[in-house]
Design a protein around this motif. Structure first.
Motif, PDB file in Angstrom:
ATOM      1  N   SER A   1      -2.336 -90.981  18.226  1.00 28.28           N
ATOM      2  CA  SER A   1      -1.508 -91.254  19.394  1.00 28.28           C
ATOM      3  C   SER A   1      -0.062 -90.865  19.114  1.00 28.28           C
ATOM      4  N   SER A   2       0.788 -91.042  20.107  1.00 30.31           N
ATOM      5  CA  SER A   2       2.205 -90.743  19.927  1.00 30.31           C
ATOM      6  C   SER A   2       2.875 -91.893  19.180  1.00 30.31           C
ATOM      7  N   TYR A   3       4.184 -91.868  19.138  1.00 30.60           N
ATOM      8  CA  TYR A   3       4.920 -92.908  18.422  1.00 30.60           C
ATOM      9  C   TYR A   3       4.529 -94.277  18.961  1.00 30.60           C
ATOM     10  N   THR A   4       4.202 -95.204  18.054  1.00 30.48           N
ATOM     11  CA  THR A   4       3.682 -96.517  18.433  1.00 30.48           C
ATOM     12  C   THR A   4       4.481 -97.610  17.754  1.00 30.48           C
ATOM     13  N   ARG A   5       4.758 -98.670  18.509  1.00 28.01           N
ATOM     14  CA  ARG A   5       5.358 -99.876  17.939  1.00 28.01           C
ATOM     15  C   ARG A   5       4.571-101.064  18.471  1.00 28.01           C
ATOM     16  N   HIS A   6       4.069-101.904  17.563  1.00 27.25           N
ATOM     17  CA  HIS A   6       3.153-102.977  17.961  1.00 27.25           C
ATOM     18  C   HIS A   6       3.315-104.127  16.978  1.00 27.25           C
ATOM     19  N   VAL A   7       3.112-105.345  17.462  1.00 28.63           N
ATOM     20  CA  VAL A   7       3.142-106.534  16.626  1.00 28.63           C
ATOM     21  C   VAL A   7       1.715-106.858  16.202  1.00 28.63           C
ATOM     22  N   VAL A   8       1.476-106.950  14.889  1.00 25.99           N
ATOM     23  CA  VAL A   8       0.163-107.238  14.346  1.00 25.99           C
ATOM     24  C   VAL A   8       0.240-108.497  13.503  1.00 25.99           C
ATOM     25  N   GLN A   9      -0.941-109.024  13.177  1.00 22.42           N
ATOM     26  CA  GLN A   9      -1.031-110.230  12.355  1.00 22.42           C
ATOM     27  C   GLN A   9      -1.676-109.868  11.038  1.00 22.42           C
ATOM     28  N   THR A  10      -1.058-110.274   9.941  1.00 22.80           N
ATOM     29  CA  THR A  10      -1.567-109.962   8.620  1.00 22.80           C
ATOM     30  C   THR A  10      -1.618-111.232   7.788  1.00 22.80           C
ATOM     31  N   GLU A  11      -2.429-111.200   6.749  1.00 19.74           N
ATOM     32  CA  GLU A  11      -2.663-112.397   5.946  1.00 19.74           C
ATOM     33  C   GLU A  11      -2.380-112.105   4.489  1.00 19.74           C
ATOM     34  N   ALA A  12      -1.683-113.039   3.839  1.00 20.57           N
ATOM     35  CA  ALA A  12      -1.388-112.910   2.423  1.00 20.57           C
ATOM     36  C   ALA A  12      -2.589-113.326   1.594  1.00 20.57           C
ATOM     37  N   ALA A  13      -2.539-113.013   0.296  1.00 20.50           N
ATOM     38  CA  ALA A  13      -3.632-113.380  -0.592  1.00 20.50           C
ATOM     39  C   ALA A  13      -3.788-114.890  -0.679  1.00 20.50           C
ATOM     40  N   SER A  14      -2.703-115.655  -0.453  1.00 21.56           N
ATOM     41  CA  SER A  14      -2.763-117.117  -0.499  1.00 21.56           C
ATOM     42  C   SER A  14      -3.387-117.720   0.751  1.00 21.56           C
ATOM     43  N   GLY A  15      -3.624-116.908   1.792  1.00 20.42           N
ATOM     44  CA  GLY A  15      -4.168-117.405   3.033  1.00 20.42           C
ATOM     45  C   GLY A  15      -3.132-117.619   4.116  1.00 20.42           C
ATOM     46  N   ASP A  16      -1.844-117.521   3.793  1.00 23.44           N
ATOM     47  CA  ASP A  16      -0.796-117.670   4.797  1.00 23.44           C
ATOM     48  C   ASP A  16      -0.821-116.481   5.751  1.00 23.44           C
ATOM     49  N   VAL A  17      -0.599-116.769   7.037  1.00 27.32           N
ATOM     50  CA  VAL A  17      -0.656-115.748   8.087  1.00 27.32           C
ATOM     51  C   VAL A  17       0.769-115.387   8.498  1.00 27.32           C
ATOM     52  N   PHE A  18       1.058-114.103   8.599  1.00 30.97           N
ATOM     53  CA  PHE A  18       2.371-113.595   8.992  1.00 30.97           C
ATOM     54  C   PHE A  18       2.195-112.628  10.156  1.00 30.97           C
ATOM     55  N   GLN A  19       3.270-112.468  10.905  1.00 27.96           N
ATOM     56  CA  GLN A  19       3.338-111.444  11.940  1.00 27.96           C
ATOM     57  C   GLN A  19       4.259-110.335  11.458  1.00 27.96           C
ATOM     58  N   ALA A  20       3.869-109.103  11.755  1.00 28.31           N
ATOM     59  CA  ALA A  20       4.619-107.946  11.271  1.00 28.31           C
ATOM     60  C   ALA A  20       4.775-106.938  12.398  1.00 28.31           C
ATOM     61  N   LEU A  21       5.903-106.230  12.365  1.00 26.32           N
ATOM     62  CA  LEU A  21       6.171-105.174  13.341  1.00 26.32           C
ATOM     63  C   LEU A  21       5.704-103.851  12.746  1.00 26.32           C
ATOM     64  N   LEU A  22       4.736-103.215  13.415  1.00 26.88           N
ATOM     65  CA  LEU A  22       4.194-101.936  12.977  1.00 26.88           C
ATOM     66  C   LEU A  22       4.877-100.807  13.741  1.00 26.88           C
ATOM     67  N   SER A  23       5.382 -99.831  13.005  1.00 27.54           N
ATOM     68  CA  SER A  23       5.945 -98.616  13.597  1.00 27.54           C
ATOM     69  C   SER A  23       5.266 -97.429  12.935  1.00 27.54           C
ATOM     70  N   CYS A  24       4.732 -96.516  13.734  1.00 31.73           N
ATOM     71  CA  CYS A  24       4.048 -95.360  13.160  1.00 31.73           C
ATOM     72  C   CYS A  24       4.133 -94.187  14.124  1.00 31.73           C
ATOM     73  N   GLU A  25       3.976 -93.002  13.575  1.00 32.72           N
ATOM     74  CA  GLU A  25       3.985 -91.780  14.360  1.00 32.72           C
ATOM     75  C   GLU A  25       3.055 -90.775  13.712  1.00 32.72           C
ATOM     76  N   PRO A  26       2.503 -89.849  14.493  1.00 38.15           N
ATOM     77  CA  PRO A  26       1.573 -88.869  13.927  1.00 38.15           C
ATOM     78  C   PRO A  26       2.300 -87.840  13.074  1.00 38.15           C
ATOM     79  N   ASN A  27       1.581 -87.314  12.110  1.00 33.96           N
ATOM     80  CA  ASN A  27       2.109 -86.269  11.228  1.00 33.96           C
ATOM     81  C   ASN A  27       1.342 -84.984  11.511  1.00 33.96           C
ATOM     82  N   TRP A  28       2.061 -83.858  11.639  1.00 29.02           N
ATOM     83  CA  TRP A  28       1.454 -82.573  11.986  1.00 29.02           C
ATOM     84  C   TRP A  28       1.687 -81.588  10.851  1.00 29.02           C
TER      85      TRP A  28
END
Length: 474
Positions: free
Chosen positions: A95-122
């Motif tokens: 897809s094109s440039y994307t910004r999205h909020v995702v949920q990720t989990e640490a090894a200890s089990g704690d849950v965090f929210q993170a801002l994902l920014s990505c773009e395609p590479n050509w």
């Protein structure tokens, strides 16, 4: 112009500095490039918490730093990029440039929210070669509340782990079974086991049959016990599946009962009843409601399909006429045959063993054998003749102008070589034929001719022949 005012001095005028690589030394250039890339990675970490790069299929090829929320990032190389966060969002690599909020989990089990920014590479040829992106941990209090009063579209909590497994198991059972009534039983069995039911019932209610007074007598059990506990029988006889649609939780000691009912278009109602001594949870009730609705939609589609098969003049599988379409075509031809004083012949062909191939070779081979049988039989008659399918391995022909001699020649040619099926390994099926002739002016209906032709077909094995005319002299 003096050297002091030269904007772009020539290489020979650049003063040598310590640490500057010599272009003639490839290893020095490579080392300098790696050091420069490391410095840029360290600089990027001042603004983000994780840098990643994927290939064109979305699998990770590079991660920085070496540790991410107490995870060793080297273990994540080669996995799909969605391993970095909970799979509650469908990641589109190209897809094109994307910004999205995702949920990720640490090894200890704690849950965090993170801002994902990505773009395609050509690549240099303009083809998509992967994705470049970053993740930034969002501190508590930055995002608005995700309660029902202040919900946002940025992030939605994932389904409960048991729900997705439950739906996947039921849907897989429905898709792997061809016959609808067997598919419902298979899917219901999976549901009963996964919900740890002590007893269960999947029933079909005929609401239009007002002559039957009680719900128990109107209930057609699709899957369940032959005898119900007294508490369940009392429920069915009183206010059970004959009530309104929806899901109800009923306590009848010692059982905790879940009763879900859904209407089926132009047919009645489907009822799903689950009982056990352990209490039901809200998630269990929601899963039962969803699956009962899915069962109702499945039964509705099967009913529509059956109605189309019964009313359609053509067989959906082969494209041949059904008996209804065959009869209409034959009746239209009879007046012309009488005017021109032409005979006609009805020929019923049974391909022996065609319907049992699936038991030994599978449904795909049976479908291929049916297709080849239809093609072979179609080539054995004229394009102007009428051909229909009566059952899984029985076909009927109407030969205009075909007297006994012409029909006998046609039958001999069809049965002489049988029906060879070109598969691996090949199959050879025998063909038996029953025939009946119509003389000009006869008033017999197509049903009468069919009855006589089937009688001749059934007489073929006893006479040790491959084809036989109705009332044929010995």
């Amino acid at each position: 112009m003096t050297e002091a005012f030269q904007l772009f001095p020539s290489p020979k005028n650049i003063p040598s500095k310590p640490g500057l690589p010599n272009s003639s030394d490839p290893m020095a250039v490579l080392s300098s490039t790696l050091q420069s890339r490391a410095r840029w990675r360290n600089l990027a970490r001042q603004a983000v918490d994780l840098i990643f790069e994927t290939d064109s299929s979305g699998h990770i090829v590079m991660l920085e730093p070496k540790s991410w929320l107490d995870h060793n990032t080297s273990d994540l190389v080669g996995q799909h990029i969605t391993a970095l966060w909970d799979n509650n969002w469908r990641f589109q690599c190209a897809s094109s440039y994307t910004r999205h909020v995702v949920q990720t989990e640490a090894a200890s089990g704690d849950v965090f929210q993170a801002l994902l920014s990505c773009e395609p590479n050509w690549n240099a040829q303009g083809q998509f070669s992967g994705t470049l992106g970053t993740l930034v941990i969002i501190p508590d209090g930055v995002l608005p509340s995700t309660s029902e009063d202040a919900a946002t579209d940025a992030w939605h909590p994932p389904l409960l782990p048991g729900e997705t497994h439950l739906l996947d198991s039921v849907i897989d059972a429905l898709r792997q079974t061809i016959l609808p009534h067997i598919a419902l039983v298979s899917a219901a069995t999976n549901l009963f086991e996964l919900l740890d039911c002590e007893g269960a019932l999947l029933g079909d209610l005929d609401l239009q049959n007002v002559m039957v007074p009680t719900a128990v007598e109107r209930l057609k059990v699709l899957h369940g016990p032959a005898a119900f506990p007294r508490e369940i029988s009392t429920l069915l006889e009183s206010d059970g599946p004959s009530g309104e649609t929806g899901t109800a939780r009923i306590l009848r000691k010692p059982y905790d009962i879940l009763l879900t009912r859904e209407n089926i278009r132009s047919r009645g109602r489907i009822a799903l009843m689950l009982w056990r001594t352990r209490p039901w949870t809200t998630a269990d009730a929601q899963a039962a409601t969803t699956i009962c609705k899915m069962f109702a939609a499945y039964v509705e589609l099967d009913g529509v399909h059956r109605h189309l098969l019964q009313t359609s003049p053509f067989d959906v599988t082969t494209g041949l006429l059904t008996w209804q379409g065959f009869t209409e075509s034959v009746v239209r031809r009879m007046p012309r045959l009488d005017r021109e004083h032409l005979a006609a012949t009805m020929m019923v062909v049974r391909v022996e063993g065609l319907s049992s191939i699936s038991e030994t070779r599978g449904f795909e081979i049976e479908e291929e054998a049916l297709s080849q049988s239809v093609a072979l039989l179609s080539n054995a008659v004229r394009p102007s003749d009428v051909m229909a399918r009566l059952s899984s391995n029985v076909f009927v022909f109407w030969l205009d102008g075909g007297d006994r001699f012409a029909a006998a020649e046609r039958a001999e040619r069809i049965t002489a070589h049988g029906v060879p099926i070109i598969v691996d390994p090949p199959i050879h099926l025998a063909a038996h034929i029953g025939l009946v002739c119509r003389e000009p002016g006869m008033t017999d209906t197509p049903e009468m001719f069919l009855e006589r032709a089937l009688q001749a077909l059934n007489d073929v094995p006893g006479q040790d022949r491959l084809w036989c005319f109705s009332h044929e002299a010995p």
